[in-house]
Motif scaffolding. Structure first.
Motif, PDB file in Angstrom:
ATOM      1  N   GLN A  36      15.549  10.161  -8.745  1.00 29.24           N
ATOM      2  CA  GLN A  36      14.753  10.788  -7.701  1.00 29.24           C
ATOM      3  C   GLN A  36      13.450  10.011  -7.493  1.00 29.24           C
ATOM      4  OE1 GLN A  36      15.210  12.954  -5.452  1.00 29.24           O
ATOM      5  NE2 GLN A  36      13.047  13.013  -4.778  1.00 29.24           N
ATOM      6  N   VAL A  37      12.782   9.709  -8.606  1.00 30.16           N
ATOM      7  CA  VAL A  37      11.507   8.994  -8.501  1.00 30.16           C
ATOM      8  C   VAL A  37      11.740   7.562  -7.991  1.00 30.16           C
ATOM      9  CG1 VAL A  37       9.527   8.115  -9.819  1.00 30.16           C
ATOM     10  CG2 VAL A  37      10.367  10.438 -10.216  1.00 30.16           C
ATOM     11  N   ALA A  38      12.813   6.915  -8.473  1.00 28.66           N
ATOM     12  CA  ALA A  38      13.113   5.559  -7.991  1.00 28.66           C
ATOM     13  C   ALA A  38      13.392   5.564  -6.489  1.00 28.66           C
ATOM     14  CB  ALA A  38      14.300   4.967  -8.752  1.00 28.66           C
ATOM     15  N   SER A  39      14.040   6.627  -5.997  1.00 29.97           N
ATOM     16  CA  SER A  39      14.319   6.635  -4.560  1.00 29.97           C
ATOM     17  C   SER A  39      13.048   6.930  -3.757  1.00 29.97           C
ATOM     18  CB  SER A  39      15.468   7.584  -4.203  1.00 29.97           C
ATOM     19  OG  SER A  39      15.031   8.917  -4.265  1.00 29.97           O
ATOM     20  N   GLU A  40      12.121   7.680  -4.370  1.00 31.21           N
ATOM     21  CA  GLU A  40      10.798   7.809  -3.722  1.00 31.21           C
ATOM     22  C   GLU A  40      10.120   6.438  -3.686  1.00 31.21           C
ATOM     23  OE1 GLU A  40       8.796  10.853  -6.023  1.00 31.21           O
ATOM     24  OE2 GLU A  40      10.355  12.315  -5.481  1.00 31.21           O
ATOM     25  N   PRO A  96      -1.757  -8.322   1.190  1.00 29.51           N
ATOM     26  CA  PRO A  96      -0.878  -8.336   2.364  1.00 29.51           C
ATOM     27  C   PRO A  96      -0.815  -6.999   3.111  1.00 29.51           C
ATOM     28  CG  PRO A  96       0.380  -8.878   0.346  1.00 29.51           C
ATOM     29  CD  PRO A  96      -1.056  -8.810  -0.028  1.00 29.51           C
ATOM     30  N   LEU A  97      -0.964  -5.869   2.410  1.00 33.46           N
ATOM     31  CA  LEU A  97      -0.880  -4.572   3.101  1.00 33.46           C
ATOM     32  C   LEU A  97      -2.242  -4.049   3.572  1.00 33.46           C
ATOM     33  CD1 LEU A  97       1.938  -4.723   1.651  1.00 33.46           C
ATOM     34  CD2 LEU A  97       1.872  -2.237   1.542  1.00 33.46           C
ATOM     35  N   GLU A  98      -3.310  -4.761   3.210  1.00 32.04           N
ATOM     36  CA  GLU A  98      -4.679  -4.375   3.582  1.00 32.04           C
ATOM     37  C   GLU A  98      -4.941  -2.891   3.315  1.00 32.04           C
ATOM     38  OE1 GLU A  98      -6.223  -6.235   7.282  1.00 32.04           O
ATOM     39  OE2 GLU A  98      -4.273  -7.195   7.484  1.00 32.04           O
ATOM     40  N   GLY A  99      -4.407  -2.401   2.176  1.00 32.61           N
ATOM     41  CA  GLY A  99      -4.496  -0.974   1.886  1.00 32.61           C
ATOM     42  C   GLY A  99      -5.418  -0.636   0.736  1.00 32.61           C
ATOM     43  N   ASN A 100      -5.426   0.651   0.352  1.00 36.86           N
ATOM     44  CA  ASN A 100      -6.240   1.110  -0.774  1.00 36.86           C
ATOM     45  C   ASN A 100      -5.420   1.091  -2.048  1.00 36.86           C
ATOM     46  OD1 ASN A 100      -8.391   1.603   0.961  1.00 36.86           O
ATOM     47  ND2 ASN A 100      -7.639   3.682   1.399  1.00 36.86           N
ATOM     48  N   VAL A 101      -6.033   0.599  -3.133  1.00 32.54           N
ATOM     49  CA  VAL A 101      -5.297   0.498  -4.388  1.00 32.54           C
ATOM     50  C   VAL A 101      -4.986   1.896  -4.937  1.00 32.54           C
ATOM     51  CG1 VAL A 101      -6.256  -1.751  -4.966  1.00 32.54           C
ATOM     52  CG2 VAL A 101      -7.418   0.321  -5.759  1.00 32.54           C
ATOM     53  N   LEU A 102      -3.970   1.964  -5.800  1.00 35.75           N
ATOM     54  CA  LEU A 102      -3.566   3.221  -6.427  1.00 35.75           C
ATOM     55  C   LEU A 102      -4.009   3.232  -7.882  1.00 35.75           C
ATOM     56  CD1 LEU A 102       0.155   3.299  -5.158  1.00 35.75           C
ATOM     57  CD2 LEU A 102      -1.749   4.677  -4.278  1.00 35.75           C
ATOM     58  N   ALA A 103      -4.276   4.446  -8.406  1.00 32.84           N
ATOM     59  CA  ALA A 103      -4.563   4.564  -9.843  1.00 32.84           C
ATOM     60  C   ALA A 103      -3.299   4.239 -10.619  1.00 32.84           C
ATOM     61  CB  ALA A 103      -5.025   5.987 -10.163  1.00 32.84           C
ATOM     62  N   ALA A 104      -3.480   3.773 -11.868  1.00 32.89           N
ATOM     63  CA  ALA A 104      -2.336   3.368 -12.683  1.00 32.89           C
ATOM     64  C   ALA A 104      -1.335   4.510 -12.855  1.00 32.89           C
ATOM     65  CB  ALA A 104      -2.812   2.868 -14.044  1.00 32.89           C
ATOM     66  N   ASP A 105      -1.849   5.753 -12.916  1.00 31.08           N
ATOM     67  CA  ASP A 105      -0.937   6.886 -13.142  1.00 31.08           C
ATOM     68  C   ASP A 105      -0.666   7.689 -11.868  1.00 31.08           C
ATOM     69  OD1 ASP A 105      -3.434   7.979 -12.848  1.00 31.08           O
ATOM     70  OD2 ASP A 105      -3.339   9.260 -14.632  1.00 31.08           O
ATOM     71  N   PRO A 107       1.335   9.077  -8.948  1.00 31.48           N
ATOM     72  CA  PRO A 107       2.794   9.223  -8.826  1.00 31.48           C
ATOM     73  C   PRO A 107       3.426   8.152  -7.933  1.00 31.48           C
ATOM     74  CG  PRO A 107       1.700  11.351  -8.575  1.00 31.48           C
ATOM     75  CD  PRO A 107       0.613  10.326  -8.664  1.00 31.48           C
ATOM     76  N   ASP A 108       2.719   7.714  -6.901  1.00 35.03           N
ATOM     77  CA  ASP A 108       3.249   6.649  -6.049  1.00 35.03           C
ATOM     78  C   ASP A 108       3.385   5.336  -6.822  1.00 35.03           C
ATOM     79  OD1 ASP A 108       3.420   8.387  -3.968  1.00 35.03           O
ATOM     80  OD2 ASP A 108       1.799   7.486  -2.766  1.00 35.03           O
ATOM     81  N   MET A 109       2.391   5.060  -7.676  1.00 34.40           N
ATOM     82  CA  MET A 109       2.447   3.835  -8.477  1.00 34.40           C
ATOM     83  C   MET A 109       3.626   3.881  -9.443  1.00 34.40           C
ATOM     84  SD  MET A 109       1.293   0.892  -9.208  1.00 34.40           S
ATOM     85  CE  MET A 109      -0.385   0.494  -8.697  1.00 34.40           C
ATOM     86  N   ILE A 110       3.856   5.066 -10.011  1.00 35.19           N
ATOM     87  CA  ILE A 110       4.987   5.215 -10.934  1.00 35.19           C
ATOM     88  C   ILE A 110       6.308   5.076 -10.181  1.00 35.19           C
ATOM     89  CG2 ILE A 110       6.152   6.871 -12.454  1.00 35.19           C
ATOM     90  CD1 ILE A 110       3.179   7.845 -13.121  1.00 35.19           C
ATOM     91  N   ALA A 111       6.348   5.646  -8.985  1.00 38.06           N
ATOM     92  CA  ALA A 111       7.573   5.557  -8.180  1.00 38.06           C
ATOM     93  C   ALA A 111       7.864   4.098  -7.796  1.00 38.06           C
ATOM     94  CB  ALA A 111       7.443   6.425  -6.932  1.00 38.06           C
TER      95      ALA A 111
END
Ligand SMILES: [Fe+2]
Ligand SMILES: [Fe+2]
Lengths: 130, 355
Positions: A36-40, A96-105, A107-111
């Protein structure tokens, strides 16, 4: 603590499940949680909204190729130190994505990592390899 | 961010750009003036619209730089080919913006259709800008053929998707399992057969397509469904050559008398298919991979090329921003294209080891 545990076991708490006992059903459920998380993660991989310019990871890394998760932690010459893969993920989100970094933990980073590792399954670990 | 061409040219500065061009550019000597000439090749710009007048700065820069550098070539190329994927999602703003940058070229420009230009309106707007989607022309004794090789099964194109936008998005995802293999199609195959039937077998032929016209890896459409049929039509020619885009990486191969060479993207490089651990792929054994890209340098492993044709074969000069320039030249003794520096195993260097 250990002694107490042995003692309790010895007393025959037969109604309490033994902690290392799990069924095939459990295994299936845990695997499904991972899938589930991998597909996210895959959804984020192809998303135009992870960054800010509409660019997606998949544009440059089809099937998460060239992300080499098996080589982390490793020395990243441009950062001058040994880093974990999430720092390189953030590099690519930031640039390349000119975006905001994610925290290490986050949920998006884990996904994202669940997806990256899934696409690389079966490849031998080679920490530190450039 | 919108791109400012003048800023870029100021940054690049004629001196700096000239300094980056390989020296062989300046003195090309040809044995047989009749069939010897050179032309430039720019491909896979993927101009990507954000909103309003904003486009992805990174991809804009790649194309702007290719145009600026191509314009500085000395002697001048006879013409330029744009190899397809001018746009990212085939929209009018993207094609217009890309066409505007390309119009800065001081040379006659031929265009090849890419899947990113096609699957929104099935090539209508692109054709308004660039005309026919397949055609042939002759230049100094060489017969050039431009194909639209990114067609696919009718069912996929016309029946599968509720909207044109979704169809475009589905084809734009390289690794999308809902994609469909590239095809030339029966109509064009017949046209090709007929076109070639009028050409002497001793005439050098150069086919310009977006997809490889050989089968390398279907999962990423490094592939053309009727590759064998096209190759069969080219086989009777003494010197047949194919130049293709789409793969965003250096590839070259020899099949019978057909020499294949890919061109780089100006937008971004792609991993070699073997780096996807879950599938088998068939990169030509002959290919020496490009030096691995440095992700901290956004132009690394992108670039453009110039090609000198001599007596029907071609030498492909890869002009790679921030990566070692490469020349893949036709070796007449071994009858195949070879990297002039790295071809022998013993000459390869660690950055060419991809995994
Ligand atoms: Fe492309
Ligand atoms: Fe393409």
């Amino acid at each position: 603590m250990k002694k107490l545990f042995l003692l309790l076991l010895g007393c025959g708490f037969s109604t309490i499940a033994i902690t290392d006992e799990f069924t095939q059903q459990d295994v299936n459920r845990w695997q499904a949680q991972f899938e589930q998380v991998a597909s996210e993660g895959r959804a984020l991989w192809i998303s135009a909204d992870l960054g800010k310019n509409g660019v997606a990871c998949a544009q440059c890394h089809p099937n998460a190729a060239d992300t080499h998760p098996e080589t982390y932690p490793k020395f990243q010459k441009q950062l001058g130190r040994v880093v974990q893969i999430w720092e390189m993920i953030n590099w690519c989100i930031r640039n390349p994505l000119e975006g905001n970094v994610l925290a290490a933990d986050d949920p998006d980073m884990i996904a994202l990592q669940a997806y990256i590792y899934k696409e690389r399954r079966g490849v031998a670990l080679e920490p530190g390899k450039h | 961010m919108t791109t400012n061409r003048r800023d870029f040219l100021r940054q690049a500065g004629a001196g700096m750009v000239a300094g980056m061009l390989p020296m062989s550019m300046v003195k090309l000597s040809f044995a047989d003036q009749q069939q010897d000439f050179f032309f430039a090749y720019i491909s896979d710009a993927h101009i990507q619209h954000i909103k309003g007048n904003q486009f992805v700065r990174n991809w804009d820069q790649g194309l702007i730089r290719a145009v600026a550098e191509t314009n500085l070539l000395e002697p001048k190329p006879d013409f330029v080919v744009f190899g397809g994927d001018l746009a990212q999602l085939g929209t009018k703003p993207e094609l217009d913006h890309g066409a505007e940058i390309l119009s800065g070229l001081k040379y006659k420009t031929y265009a090849v259709m890419g899947e990113h230009d096609y699957y929104l309106d099935l090539g209508d707007y692109w054709s308004e800008l660039y005309g026919d989607q397949y055609y042939s022309f002759d230049h100094k004794g060489v017969h050039f053929i431009v194909l639209n090789s990114i067609l696919t099964y009718d069912d996929w194109t016309f029946e599968r998707w509720p909207t044109a936008e979704q169809r475009m998005l589905e084809m734009a995802g390289l690794d999308n399992p809902n994609g469909s293999p590239f095809m030339v199609g029966d109509k064009q195959l017949k046209w090709l057969e007929n076109d070639l039937s009028k050409v002497k077998k001793s005439t050098p032929v150069v086919v310009l397509s977006h997809s490889p016209l050989q089968k390398i890896y279907r999962g990423w459409n490094f592939w053309t469904e009727e590759a064998e049929q096209v190759q069969k039509l080219l086989k009777p020619f003494k010197s047949a050559n194919v130049i293709y885009g789409h793969v965003h990486q250096i590839q070259y191969n020899q099949i019978d008398n057909i020499a294949f060479t890919s061109v780089m993207a100006t937008a971004w490089p792609w991993p070699y298919p073997a780096s996807y651990a879950q599938a088998e792929s068939h990169l030509p054994m002959l290919t020496v991979p490009i030096n691995r890209a440095d992700p901290f340098n956004e132009r690394d492993a992108t670039g453009w090329q110039f090609i000198n044709m001599h007596s029907g074969r071609m030498d492909m000069h890869f002009n790679l921003y921030d990566n070692a320039n490469r020349t893949v030249a036709f070796n007449r003794e071994r009858n195949r294209p070879e990297d002039i520096k790295y071809q022998p195993q013993s000459h390869r260097i660690p950055p060419q080891q991809h995994y």
